[in-house]
Design a protein around this motif. Structure first.
Motif, PDB file in Angstrom:
ATOM      1  N   LEU A   1      -1.225   5.243  -9.512  1.00 19.74           N
ATOM      2  CA  LEU A   1       0.158   5.290  -9.040  1.00 19.74           C
ATOM      3  C   LEU A   1       0.412   4.344  -7.876  1.00 19.74           C
ATOM      4  O   LEU A   1       1.541   3.875  -7.694  1.00 19.74           O
ATOM      5  N   ALA A   2      -0.603   4.090  -7.069  1.00 20.63           N
ATOM      6  CA  ALA A   2      -0.443   3.184  -5.927  1.00 20.63           C
ATOM      7  C   ALA A   2      -1.797   2.588  -5.581  1.00 20.63           C
ATOM      8  O   ALA A   2      -2.825   3.269  -5.648  1.00 20.63           O
ATOM      9  N   TRP A   3      -1.778   1.321  -5.204  1.00 19.06           N
ATOM     10  CA  TRP A   3      -2.990   0.574  -4.810  1.00 19.06           C
ATOM     11  C   TRP A   3      -2.578  -0.261  -3.599  1.00 19.06           C
ATOM     12  O   TRP A   3      -1.747  -1.149  -3.709  1.00 19.06           O
ATOM     13  N   GLU A   4      -3.137   0.065  -2.439  1.00 15.65           N
ATOM     14  CA  GLU A   4      -2.610  -0.498  -1.195  1.00 15.65           C
ATOM     15  C   GLU A   4      -3.718  -0.917  -0.234  1.00 15.65           C
ATOM     16  O   GLU A   4      -4.831  -0.383  -0.278  1.00 15.65           O
ATOM     17  N   THR A   5      -3.369  -1.836   0.644  1.00 14.24           N
ATOM     18  CA  THR A   5      -4.190  -2.125   1.811  1.00 14.24           C
ATOM     19  C   THR A   5      -3.601  -1.376   2.998  1.00 14.24           C
ATOM     20  O   THR A   5      -2.394  -1.155   3.061  1.00 14.24           O
ATOM     21  N   GLU A   6      -4.464  -1.025   3.924  1.00  9.79           N
ATOM     22  CA  GLU A   6      -3.998  -0.420   5.169  1.00  9.79           C
ATOM     23  C   GLU A   6      -4.098  -1.501   6.247  1.00  9.79           C
ATOM     24  O   GLU A   6      -5.096  -1.612   6.958  1.00  9.79           O
ATOM     25  N   ASP A   7      -3.057  -2.351   6.311  1.00 14.19           N
ATOM     26  CA  ASP A   7      -3.134  -3.501   7.206  1.00 14.19           C
ATOM     27  C   ASP A   7      -2.827  -3.152   8.660  1.00 14.19           C
ATOM     28  O   ASP A   7      -2.841  -4.027   9.526  1.00 14.19           O
ATOM     29  N   GLN A   8      -2.551  -1.866   8.949  1.00 11.79           N
ATOM     30  CA  GLN A   8      -2.364  -1.446  10.335  1.00 11.79           C
ATOM     31  C   GLN A   8      -3.694  -1.161  11.022  1.00 11.79           C
ATOM     32  O   GLN A   8      -3.743  -0.953  12.231  1.00 11.79           O
ATOM     33  N   ILE A   9      -4.783  -1.155  10.238  1.00 13.14           N
ATOM     34  CA  ILE A   9      -6.118  -0.936  10.795  1.00 13.14           C
ATOM     35  C   ILE A   9      -6.865  -2.253  10.814  1.00 13.14           C
ATOM     36  O   ILE A   9      -6.978  -2.932   9.793  1.00 13.14           O
ATOM     37  N   SER A  10      -7.365  -2.634  11.974  1.00 14.35           N
ATOM     38  CA  SER A  10      -8.110  -3.882  12.116  1.00 14.35           C
ATOM     39  C   SER A  10      -9.577  -3.559  12.351  1.00 14.35           C
ATOM     40  O   SER A  10      -9.949  -3.033  13.395  1.00 14.35           O
ATOM     41  N   ALA A  11     -10.401  -3.842  11.337  1.00 14.58           N
ATOM     42  CA  ALA A  11     -11.827  -3.600  11.470  1.00 14.58           C
ATOM     43  C   ALA A  11     -12.546  -4.946  11.420  1.00 14.58           C
ATOM     44  O   ALA A  11     -12.379  -5.761  12.314  1.00 14.58           O
ATOM     45  N   PHE A  12     -13.309  -5.259  10.349  1.00 10.42           N
ATOM     46  CA  PHE A  12     -13.989  -6.551  10.301  1.00 10.42           C
ATOM     47  C   PHE A  12     -13.289  -7.463   9.296  1.00 10.42           C
ATOM     48  O   PHE A  12     -12.098  -7.714   9.423  1.00 10.42           O
TER      49      PHE A  12
END
Length: 270
Positions: free
Chosen positions: A246-257
């Protein structure tokens, strides 16, 4: 991991497969074959569904239309020109063009690469496509997220902005950076070009390389961008319970590596 879900008298055997697939074809093929054996052997007294998610390790092919935007370096290596970076940033920024760019993914691409080599889908990816219904098959009905890879580490961008070397020991959230920005003036948050093509380290541009894989006989294979949707979601074709991404997303509010986190929603009927 096996999970038993119950709703009233209805039960569902759910198998969750966290993936971190190899970047090389033969080890990746062995991993996919092992998953297939595991799923086929599983006994199912109840309706059954298996979902795999994580790093499926599929980059974008350096597709033929990029040929005029690729430069050969003195050492013989290939690198994206500024015109290629601008074109890709424009495609990343537009949800409709992202869908076009996803069609260059190694899971599905048909055509030649920038070296005029005909691209052949790897055996491991062909097998994975037969066993699972992959996220890429849903791209015509769900929004394609920002690419998961290769993301410039925030600590490098902050070091450049502030002129001192920083190391982030914790995951940073964009809202934290925004609060800091409001207090100091110039924004620390990177734009898309900085995110995907701004990694300068050791005298090299780490996201601009156009690199060939090595074929089984040791000769150069197809060439790939340091960019793509490596993180994906897949639903096992042998599942008896109907399931749909139903949904495939990035969580671009989290900055990791250098990978953005994955978030997805799968609907299962039982």
């Amino acid at each position: 991991q096996g999970v038993l879900l119950q709703r009233g008298d209805a039960r569902l055997d759910l198998v969750l497969l966290g993936a971190n697939l190899d970047s090389q074809e033969e080890p990746k093929l062995a991993q996919v074959q092992a998953m297939h054996r595991l799923l086929k052997a599983r006994r199912r007294a109840n309706p059954f569904c298996a979902v795999m998610w994580g790093d499926l390790n599929n980059r974008l092919v350096a597709y033929e239309e990029l040929k005029q935007h690729v430069l050969e370096q003195p050492n013989g290596e290939l690198q994206l020109a500024e015109s290629g970076v601008s074109m890709l940033v424009d495609m990343i920024a537009d949800p409709m063009k992202r869908r076009q760019l996803l069609a260059k993914d190694a899971l599905v691409y048909q055509g030649q690469d920038v070296t005029n080599r005909k691209f052949t889908i790897a055996r491991c990816d062909a097998l994975m496509s037969r066993i699972f219904r992959l996220h890429i098959e849903a791209a015509d009905r769900i929004q394609v997220p920002l690419p998961f890879y290769k993301h410039t580490p925030l600590e490098l961008l902050m070091s450049e902005k502030l002129g001192v070397r920083l190391r982030l020991e914790d995951v940073a959230l964009s809202e934290q950076i925004c609060r800091a920005d409001s207090q100091r003036g110039p924004s620390l948050l990177p734009d898309l070009r900085q995110r995907y093509f701004g990694w300068h380290q050791g005298g090299k541009d780490l996201q601009l390389g156009v690199k060939p894989d090595v074929a089984e006989d040791g000769s150069p294979g197809s060439t790939y961008l340091q960019l793509g949707w490596l993180e994906g979601v897949a639903i096992y074709q042998g599942s008896s319970a109907p399931a749909k991404l139903l949904a495939w997303e990035t969580e671009d509010q989290i900055s990791a590596f250098d990978h953005l986190p994955l978030r997805a929603t799968v609907g299962i009927r039982f």
